[in-house]
Design an enzyme around this catalytic site. Sequence first.
Site, PDB file in Angstrom:
ATOM      1  CB  SER A  21      40.465  43.963  42.701  1.00  0.00           C
ATOM      2  OG  SER A  21      39.126  43.752  42.346  1.00  0.00           O
ATOM      3  CE  LYS A  34      42.469  38.909  42.617  1.00  0.00           C
ATOM      4  NZ  LYS A  34      42.129  40.281  42.207  1.00  0.00           N
ATOM      5  CB  SER A  86      38.326  40.570  43.267  1.00  0.00           C
ATOM      6  OG  SER A  86      39.478  40.983  42.559  1.00  0.00           O
TER       7      SER A  86
END
Lengths: 511, 96
Positions: free
Chosen positions: A183, A84, A159
């Site tokens: 997330s 990420k 997210s």
Amino acid sequence: MSMTDTRLCEMTIHELRDLLKAKQVSAVEIARSFIDRIEAVESRIKAFVTVTPELALEQAAIVDESIERGDDIGPLAGIPVAIKDNMCTRGTLTTCSSKILYNFKPIYDATVVDKLVRAGAVTIGKTNLDEFAMGSSTENSGFFVTHNPWNLDTVPGGSSGGSAAAVAADECAFALGSDTGGSIRQPASFCGVVGMKPTYGRVSRYGLVAFASSLDQIGPLTKDVTDCAIVMNAICGKDPLDSTSLDVPVPDFMKALVSDVRNLKIGVPKEFFGHGTDPEVESAVRAAIDLLVSLGAEAKEISMPSVDYGLPVYYIIAPAECSSNLARYDGVRYGHRTGTSTSPIFAKGGVSSNLPLTKGGVGGVVSLYQKTREEGFGPEVKQRIMIGTYALSAGYYDAYYLKAQKVRTLLRRDFEKAFEEFDVLITPTSPTVAFAIGERVDDPFAMKLADICTIPANLAGIPGISIPCGFKDGLPIGLQIMAKGLNEETLIRVAYTYEQHSGHHKEKPGI
Amino acid sequence: MKLTREDIESVAYLSRLELSEEEKDTLTGHINRLLENFEKLQELDTSEVEPTSHVVPVFNVFRKDEPRPSLPVEEVISNGPQVEDNCFVVPRVVET
């Protein structure tokens, strides 16, 4: 299964590891398979902010040399991972999907990245996210929207939407995400993969760009539960560089891969089934609980009244912490600075001709901050900074922030009480399956409901896992399992047992 | 409690955000809607409840005060938008 039956990129970590150990494939061949896959599908998925094929091939070649020498390689050697884009990678862009960090190249690796690289993992790219991890659909990315591999017109969740989509689309063998209010688990649910949020403090956050420090935690997104255990073994543990990381022994999570739930006590809190839960999601979750009961577990409905307050508590505490953490973006040490960035992403007023440097006095420096931040942050981030600043400001602190912290205590107590009686709590991961791109962008409250089942675990600091448990109209449904702090082994055992008896994890999107 | 446009302007100043007029309008609406939602918390009696700032009982974490290598200055400033003589350039703060 021979390697000709399945493309390498479709395999799990443990399948690839077995082939590597048997010298049936090389790490470079594995890396190439994933690079080819990214070339084939990435224009439709858009999971990555940055792809690093050259670096991946270099790292893979080193692993091959090591195998050639006869070294005993670990389970992650030669395995391609996507990270990420809010975790620092030395020399590789780390943007948080924010214009304010559009050109930021960290000078050190996050501890998790360092651990994976030392274990021989091959870093294939950095994945898209809601800007600074603030959002539930990856639509808040400052750059572009990621598409769900199961249906390109729907969101991948957020997210960590880029990480979840990349795993689901076989663009990496596994990925790292971060989970502040769901997330990791919610996008894992939307994309039909396994996502674990470990106990708060289990995994070092050194090098994770801070959003809400009392809630953030890093964890894996994988193709099955065995892979989840493999990655957990690699990333957990005390880190002197993160004073909030827990100094407790890390178990061998592989030993928790046991298909046995006899006498397991499951609590089913009814508050997680309200709030517009899709009936098909509810019935898939209840069917999963029934399956576990048929294997010897016991399940009982319970009530956790404080859970209904999770959303407002979270939307005070997380923005308050973010308003403080994001104060560092001031255009001085890194990232965008008003008047100096020439990137086309700032075409709309970014390059102001009025260089604040020309203004003397405090006004000049404040103006530099204000313009830089105004141009660099997107609307969701600005809104959260504003709410957080307001909630912490003199005169309102007690009414909002302190009150939220007290209700957080009530919520923790509800979990403590539940875990006196139950080994795990089982709920949907999200009330619905993936929604259409654009459907909720104008309704911030509807957007936030997607995280209503995942937020409580962050507030309580406990671990949670999401695993696939069925489909609705071709879109995956996620099952959330939560346990007491530091009891990830129980989560892995229950998830593994379910997986062995269901097989949903073997389904692939037809992209 | 309802935030006015003036409140929004002062919070924006504290947040170091130079909001456009349009953003001020949107944020006034959005933030007021969220604040209404926060009111739900007042239903709960928390007079006897300790606040949770952190879920694990970690207080001070000390390490030995021993020198160790620091990051090289050239690398530390490598991301600076404006640097000069190994320093970050900022507007002059002190009035002459």
